[in-house]
Each structure stands twice: as structure tokens, then as C-alpha cells.
Design a protein around this motif. Sequence first.
Motif, mmCIF file in Angstrom:
data_model
loop_
_atom_site.group_PDB
_atom_site.id
_atom_site.type_symbol
_atom_site.label_atom_id
_atom_site.label_comp_id
_atom_site.label_asym_id
_atom_site.label_seq_id
_atom_site.Cartn_x
_atom_site.Cartn_y
_atom_site.Cartn_z
ATOM 1 N N GLY A 42 -1.026 -12.511 37.728
ATOM 2 C CA GLY A 42 -2.506 -12.612 38.338
ATOM 3 C C GLY A 42 -3.152 -11.319 37.722
ATOM 4 O O GLY A 42 -4.310 -11.169 37.966
ATOM 5 N N VAL A 43 -2.549 -10.873 36.572
ATOM 6 C CA VAL A 43 -3.598 -9.786 35.983
ATOM 7 C C VAL A 43 -3.300 -10.047 34.359
ATOM 8 O O VAL A 43 -2.429 -10.471 33.655
ATOM 9 C CB VAL A 43 -2.437 -8.493 36.148
ATOM 10 N N VAL A 44 -4.376 -9.716 33.752
ATOM 11 C CA VAL A 44 -4.527 -9.687 32.247
ATOM 12 C C VAL A 44 -4.211 -8.442 31.675
ATOM 13 O O VAL A 44 -4.988 -7.214 32.088
ATOM 14 C CB VAL A 44 -5.750 -10.455 31.922
ATOM 15 N N VAL A 45 -3.427 -8.360 30.738
ATOM 16 C CA VAL A 45 -3.335 -7.061 30.380
ATOM 17 C C VAL A 45 -3.759 -6.864 28.879
ATOM 18 O O VAL A 45 -3.805 -7.736 27.946
ATOM 19 C CB VAL A 45 -1.587 -6.592 30.038
ATOM 20 N N ARG A 46 -4.670 -5.756 28.625
ATOM 21 C CA ARG A 46 -5.381 -5.415 27.488
ATOM 22 C C ARG A 46 -5.281 -4.263 26.777
ATOM 23 O O ARG A 46 -4.895 -3.403 27.527
ATOM 24 C CB ARG A 46 -6.897 -5.690 27.699
ATOM 25 N N GLU A 47 -5.511 -4.025 25.521
ATOM 26 C CA GLU A 47 -5.314 -2.850 25.012
ATOM 27 C C GLU A 47 -6.925 -2.058 24.633
ATOM 28 O O GLU A 47 -7.780 -2.860 24.233
ATOM 29 C CB GLU A 47 -4.478 -2.930 23.802
ATOM 30 N N ALA A 48 -7.019 -0.897 24.816
ATOM 31 C CA ALA A 48 -8.242 -0.474 24.663
ATOM 32 C C ALA A 48 -8.044 1.011 24.036
ATOM 33 O O ALA A 48 -7.064 1.545 24.179
ATOM 34 C CB ALA A 48 -9.251 -0.432 26.053
ATOM 35 N N TRP A 49 -9.110 1.744 23.753
ATOM 36 C CA TRP A 49 -8.916 3.044 23.053
ATOM 37 C C TRP A 49 -10.103 3.945 23.851
ATOM 38 O O TRP A 49 -11.207 3.561 23.545
ATOM 39 C CB TRP A 49 -9.102 3.047 21.430
ATOM 40 N N ALA A 50 -9.801 5.047 24.085
ATOM 41 C CA ALA A 50 -10.677 6.165 24.582
ATOM 42 C C ALA A 50 -10.462 6.934 23.304
ATOM 43 O O ALA A 50 -9.666 8.170 23.409
ATOM 44 C CB ALA A 50 -10.204 6.830 25.969
ATOM 45 N N GLY A 51 -11.457 7.073 22.435
ATOM 46 C CA GLY A 51 -11.351 7.639 21.299
ATOM 47 C C GLY A 51 -10.017 7.332 20.689
ATOM 48 O O GLY A 51 -9.874 6.204 20.183
ATOM 49 N N GLU A 52 -9.400 8.591 20.267
ATOM 50 C CA GLU A 52 -7.718 8.056 19.821
ATOM 51 C C GLU A 52 -6.707 7.848 20.759
ATOM 52 O O GLU A 52 -5.494 7.798 20.244
ATOM 53 C CB GLU A 52 -7.414 9.258 18.770
ATOM 54 N N ILE A 53 -7.003 7.781 22.193
ATOM 55 C CA ILE A 53 -5.901 7.647 22.955
ATOM 56 C C ILE A 53 -5.890 5.990 23.313
ATOM 57 O O ILE A 53 -6.614 5.483 23.963
ATOM 58 C CB ILE A 53 -6.378 8.294 24.261
ATOM 59 N N ARG A 54 -4.626 5.430 23.170
ATOM 60 C CA ARG A 54 -4.373 4.285 23.383
ATOM 61 C C ARG A 54 -4.418 3.993 24.921
ATOM 62 O O ARG A 54 -3.826 4.859 25.789
ATOM 63 C CB ARG A 54 -3.030 3.729 22.603
ATOM 64 N N LEU A 55 -4.951 3.009 25.620
ATOM 65 C CA LEU A 55 -4.882 2.469 26.763
ATOM 66 C C LEU A 55 -4.404 1.216 26.957
ATOM 67 O O LEU A 55 -4.732 0.278 26.385
ATOM 68 C CB LEU A 55 -6.429 2.590 27.404
ATOM 69 N N ARG A 92 1.333 -5.051 39.521
ATOM 70 C CA ARG A 92 1.353 -5.218 41.127
ATOM 71 C C ARG A 92 0.335 -4.589 41.552
ATOM 72 O O ARG A 92 -0.264 -4.995 42.264
ATOM 73 C CB ARG A 92 2.817 -4.921 41.580
ATOM 74 N N ILE A 93 0.033 -3.233 41.460
ATOM 75 C CA ILE A 93 -1.149 -2.565 41.906
ATOM 76 C C ILE A 93 -2.540 -3.172 41.679
ATOM 77 O O ILE A 93 -3.268 -3.380 42.578
ATOM 78 C CB ILE A 93 -1.175 -0.863 41.474
ATOM 79 N N ALA A 94 -2.692 -3.586 40.280
ATOM 80 C CA ALA A 94 -3.733 -4.068 40.082
ATOM 81 C C ALA A 94 -4.059 -5.623 40.795
ATOM 82 O O ALA A 94 -5.200 -5.923 41.298
ATOM 83 C CB ALA A 94 -3.919 -4.451 38.320
ATOM 84 N N ALA A 95 -2.985 -6.523 40.728
ATOM 85 C CA ALA A 95 -3.129 -7.723 41.401
ATOM 86 C C ALA A 95 -3.289 -7.707 43.078
ATOM 87 O O ALA A 95 -3.977 -8.312 43.262
ATOM 88 C CB ALA A 95 -1.735 -8.262 41.171
ATOM 89 N N ARG A 96 -2.710 -6.714 43.678
ATOM 90 C CA ARG A 96 -2.574 -6.316 45.139
ATOM 91 C C ARG A 96 -3.867 -5.692 45.505
ATOM 92 O O ARG A 96 -4.144 -5.772 46.719
ATOM 93 C CB ARG A 96 -1.311 -5.814 45.583
#
Length: 289
Positions: A42-55, A92-96
Motif C-alpha cells: 500500500g506504499v510507494v517508496v521513492r528516493e529524494a535528496w535534501a541537499g546532499e542527504i539521501r532520503l 507499515r507506519i505509512a500504510a496504517r
Amino acid sequence: MTKTAVEVQDRGVDGMVELRERRAALLANRRLTWVFGADDPGVVVREAWAGEIRLRVHVPRAQASARPIVLAFHGGGWCWGSPEQSRWMAGRIAARTGAIVVAPAYRLAPEHPYPAAVEDCWAVLTWVVANAGELGADPTRIAVLGDSAGGTLAAVLALRARDEGESWIRGQVLIYPLVDLVGLRGRGLGEIVKNYLGGDGSLAEEWQASPLRARSHAGLPSALVLTARFDPLRPHAERYAAALRTAGVEVALHRPRLATHAYLTLPGISPASRGGLARIVGFLRERLG
């Protein structure tokens, strides 16, 4: 801030090789548990960047606007670990809860000693607030969560936001955190602290390293503190829960009997992980709406 690690001169080549081997072994062990705890469908996982910090960003598939945000900080003694090791729990936290769960790959010691991890996590918090619209999130409904060393970072962020007069954080979930690094020894903890703090360890007195030593714990957001009966860090978590209560903070404490350290990231091994997750989800739903 760089994306590549640099060698630490005072550790020497052998020390760095040993550290890399430990990181590889931890990653291999975590992958065994992922078989039992894959990403939530039930969750889509994406990659993002906060400056040079990978999220690593976990977004519920169900349509909604202005979702709450949970910042999730991984454990690993500040020296190893990654956002991927908590994928079961974060998904699970995101989905619930319907919240967007953002898990940063903060810099690790000893290549990047204290306060690098603290500064990275604070930078992610301010980035999330500034970019909430782009994320489809509500910057006034944020919770911080972390396990072990990540729990320490979550506690520090709640303190720092209070001190800077910011009301972003509505709740804090502290999972078997280390809250006082002064004189910490045994079970490899002394080495972890030395790697994290560097030098002679005198920085352990600072509240951003040891949140139990903050001048005051009043005015902090409500907290859920989780520990385990057979966790050597249980006294840390329970001392912090007591300090928060003494300061007038609303605190819930959960201590499963048949569990040890790291049980919440081991769903394929520890039956207590699902009960702990249910407590976290209930707390976040209440605090974030």
C-alpha cells in the motif's frame, strides 16, 4: 558535506577495514529479515535528496492531501546502518497512519563524527518543512521516530525544535534510545561512543549527544518510549521516560517481556515486533490526526 566517505587518519587502515566488514555483515543480516518484512504493497517508496542527504520516502498509495509526516531515523550506533534496514517498520507506519515517512541516510561516524548526524537530521527536518507542499504534506503535523541511535537523534530534534521556538513536532517515538553517553561501557558500547564522539569523549556531556543531560525537558511533545526486557539499553529508555514525566510531558512506556534490542526491525524473528508496531501506529494516529 560529501556523498563519499573519507578515511579517518587516527583509525588506520586496519580499523577502517574492520568497520567496513561490520557494516557489510549488518547489511547481510538485515537482508535476511527483509524476506519476512518486504515493502508494504500500500506504499510507494521513492528516493529524494535534501541537499546532499539521501532520503527514502514512503508515500501511501491512497489519495489524500496534506498528509502528516514522520521522520524516521535508523539505528546502528551512528557508525553503520541505513534507512533500508527499517523498511518494514517505515512502510507499515505509512500504510496504517496515512503519513509520509521520510527516512534519511545521515552521515556516519567515524568518517563523520558528532555532531554530523545531528546536523543532518536537523537539516532534513527543516527541508521537509520548507518542501511540505511539494511532498503533499502538512508541515504542522510532524512526528520524529528513531530506534537505538536513531532514537537518540529523534529525542535531540524534539529538544532543539523546542529551544528554537518551533512547534513543528507533535510527537516523538523513542525506541530503545541511548540517552546518556557519559561513561558508557560494555557490549561494544564504549567503542561505539568513541567512534561517534571522537577525541577524549568529553563531548558526551553535551545535550545533543546525551539528551538526558538537557537543562530542561519541559515543554516537549508527547512521547512513546519503547524498550525491551532483555535490552541492555532498557535503563536508558526508562530513565528518559521518567525525566520527561517529571518535567510534565505526557509519556507512554511499552516494555515487551520477550524481546531484546532491535526487535522492531526484525519482523521475521521477533514476535514482539508486531505488537510494538501497533503501539507506534496508535500513538501516531492520535498525535497526528
